[in-house]
Write an enzyme that holds these catalytic residues in place. Structure first.
Site, PDB file in Angstrom:
ATOM      1  N   LYS A  20       0.841  -1.198   0.000  1.00 36.18           N
ATOM      2  CA  LYS A  20       0.000   0.000   0.000  1.00 36.18           C
ATOM      3  C   LYS A  20       0.886   1.263   0.000  1.00 36.18           C
ATOM      4  O   LYS A  20       2.097   1.164   0.234  1.00 36.18           O
ATOM      5  CB  LYS A  20      -0.921  -0.050   1.224  1.00 36.18           C
ATOM      6  CG  LYS A  20      -1.912  -1.239   1.187  1.00 36.18           C
ATOM      7  CD  LYS A  20      -2.768  -1.280   2.453  1.00 36.18           C
ATOM      8  CE  LYS A  20      -3.784  -2.410   2.413  1.00 36.18           C
ATOM      9  NZ  LYS A  20      -4.620  -2.448   3.647  1.00 36.18           N
ATOM     10  N   TYR A  60     -12.262  -2.779  -3.118  1.00 35.38           N
ATOM     11  CA  TYR A  60     -12.791  -2.806  -1.746  1.00 35.38           C
ATOM     12  C   TYR A  60     -14.318  -2.706  -1.693  1.00 35.38           C
ATOM     13  O   TYR A  60     -14.875  -2.253  -0.691  1.00 35.38           O
ATOM     14  CB  TYR A  60     -12.162  -1.678  -0.918  1.00 35.38           C
ATOM     15  CG  TYR A  60     -10.748  -1.976  -0.447  1.00 35.38           C
ATOM     16  CD1 TYR A  60     -10.463  -3.112   0.322  1.00 35.38           C
ATOM     17  CD2 TYR A  60      -9.686  -1.115  -0.748  1.00 35.38           C
ATOM     18  CE1 TYR A  60      -9.175  -3.383   0.770  1.00 35.38           C
ATOM     19  CE2 TYR A  60      -8.386  -1.386  -0.305  1.00 35.38           C
ATOM     20  CZ  TYR A  60      -8.144  -2.516   0.461  1.00 35.38           C
ATOM     21  OH  TYR A  60      -6.870  -2.780   0.915  1.00 35.38           O
ATOM     22  N   ARG A  96      -1.638 -14.721   4.004  1.00 36.70           N
ATOM     23  CA  ARG A  96      -2.381 -14.013   5.065  1.00 36.70           C
ATOM     24  C   ARG A  96      -1.669 -14.182   6.406  1.00 36.70           C
ATOM     25  O   ARG A  96      -1.638 -13.270   7.232  1.00 36.70           O
ATOM     26  CB  ARG A  96      -3.816 -14.557   5.175  1.00 36.70           C
ATOM     27  CG  ARG A  96      -4.680 -14.296   3.948  1.00 36.70           C
ATOM     28  CD  ARG A  96      -5.322 -12.947   3.914  1.00 36.70           C
ATOM     29  NE  ARG A  96      -6.283 -12.721   4.971  1.00 36.70           N
ATOM     30  CZ  ARG A  96      -7.043 -11.624   5.063  1.00 36.70           C
ATOM     31  NH1 ARG A  96      -6.960 -10.671   4.132  1.00 36.70           N
ATOM     32  NH2 ARG A  96      -7.884 -11.467   6.049  1.00 36.70           N
ATOM     33  N   ASN A 123      -1.758  -0.124   7.401  1.00 42.62           N
ATOM     34  CA  ASN A 123      -1.221  -1.475   7.658  1.00 42.62           C
ATOM     35  C   ASN A 123      -0.394  -2.052   6.503  1.00 42.62           C
ATOM     36  O   ASN A 123      -0.201  -3.251   6.405  1.00 42.62           O
ATOM     37  CB  ASN A 123      -2.328  -2.417   8.145  1.00 42.62           C
ATOM     38  CG  ASN A 123      -3.434  -2.599   7.132  1.00 42.62           C
ATOM     39  OD1 ASN A 123      -3.340  -2.131   6.006  1.00 42.62           O
ATOM     40  ND2 ASN A 123      -4.481  -3.300   7.527  1.00 42.62           N
ATOM     41  N   HIS A 126      -1.658  -5.571   1.483  1.00 47.08           N
ATOM     42  CA  HIS A 126      -2.917  -6.284   1.251  1.00 47.08           C
ATOM     43  C   HIS A 126      -2.632  -7.705   0.789  1.00 47.08           C
ATOM     44  O   HIS A 126      -1.671  -7.937   0.051  1.00 47.08           O
ATOM     45  CB  HIS A 126      -3.744  -5.581   0.169  1.00 47.08           C
ATOM     46  CG  HIS A 126      -4.874  -6.443  -0.345  1.00 47.08           C
ATOM     47  ND1 HIS A 126      -6.079  -6.526   0.301  1.00 47.08           N
ATOM     48  CD2 HIS A 126      -4.938  -7.288  -1.419  1.00 47.08           C
ATOM     49  CE1 HIS A 126      -6.859  -7.393  -0.357  1.00 47.08           C
ATOM     50  NE2 HIS A 126      -6.194  -7.858  -1.401  1.00 47.08           N
ATOM     51  N   GLU A 137      -9.061 -10.561  -7.874  1.00 47.84           N
ATOM     52  CA  GLU A 137      -8.229  -9.376  -7.687  1.00 47.84           C
ATOM     53  C   GLU A 137      -7.084  -9.308  -8.702  1.00 47.84           C
ATOM     54  O   GLU A 137      -6.748  -8.227  -9.190  1.00 47.84           O
ATOM     55  CB  GLU A 137      -7.707  -9.331  -6.237  1.00 47.84           C
ATOM     56  CG  GLU A 137      -8.856  -9.067  -5.252  1.00 47.84           C
ATOM     57  CD  GLU A 137      -8.484  -9.249  -3.783  1.00 47.84           C
ATOM     58  OE1 GLU A 137      -7.299  -9.512  -3.483  1.00 47.84           O
ATOM     59  OE2 GLU A 137      -9.385  -9.139  -2.930  1.00 47.84           O
TER      60      GLU A 137
END
Ligand code: IDP
Ligand code: MG
Length: 160
Positions: A20, A60, A96, A123, A126, A137
């Site tokens: 990000k 999103y 993840r 954070n 992604h 995605e």
């Protein structure tokens, strides 16, 4: 509770990973790519660009009704992001885990967010939450011809 997205499968999967804008601004691109490279996953797509508002909103869209949605879109479009496609056995859930909890203060040390970030709204990375979303995605963030299929020389040393 059964958390299907946290149980690594035995299937070869694809996941969309994105550094990000805060990760890019903080000079963490190399560090973040390195975590997935060292684990043994295969990079199949990589680009740096500033994402348009419409793309961020589509990515999103499940969070559209959340109060933080406008700020999230502002954050994701505030500077360049690094878009990546990664492939491997069980890569979705494993990525993840490498990334850690959404709230970096609750993320375990050793995870990317646990080691390198402090706030949910900053954070730094992604990762897709299911194999279906991984496909969705990657199709959303990459154009045809931007992905590369190849065989890493290390493959026989990673998978029996
Ligand atoms: P994830 O990125 O760990 O999958 P999601 O719940 O899917 O987490 O939320 C997507 C992103 O939206 C988060 O990574 C974070 O950047 C942002 N976000 C989620 N919840 C909040 C919040 O309560 N405040 C601000 N931003 C949030
Ligand atoms: Mg998510």
């Amino acid at each position: 509770i059964f958390l299907p997205h946290l149980v690594a499968s035995l299937e070869v999967e694809e996941t969309y990973i994105m550094v990000k804008p805060d990760g890019v601004q903080r000079g963490l691109v190399g560090e973040i790519i390195s975590r997935f490279e060292k684990k043994g996953f295969k990079l199949t797509g990589l680009k740096l660009f500033r994402c348009p508002k419409e793309l961020a909103q589509e990515h999103y869209k499940d969070l559209q009704s959340k109060p933080f949605f406008p700020k999230l879109i502002e954050y994701i479009t505030s500077g360049p992001v690094v878009s990546m496609a990664w492939e491997g056995v069980g890569v979705v859930a494993s990525a993840r885990k490498l990334i850690g909890s959404t709230n970096p203060l609750q993320a375990e040390p050793g995870t990317i967010r646990g080691d390198l970030a402090v706030q949910t709204g900053r954070n730094i990375v992604h990762g897709s939450d299911s194999p279906e979303n991984g496909k969705r995605e990657i199709a959303l963030w990459f154009k045809e011809g931007e992905l590369c299929q190849w065989t890493p020389a290390q493959e026989p040393w990673l998978v029996e």
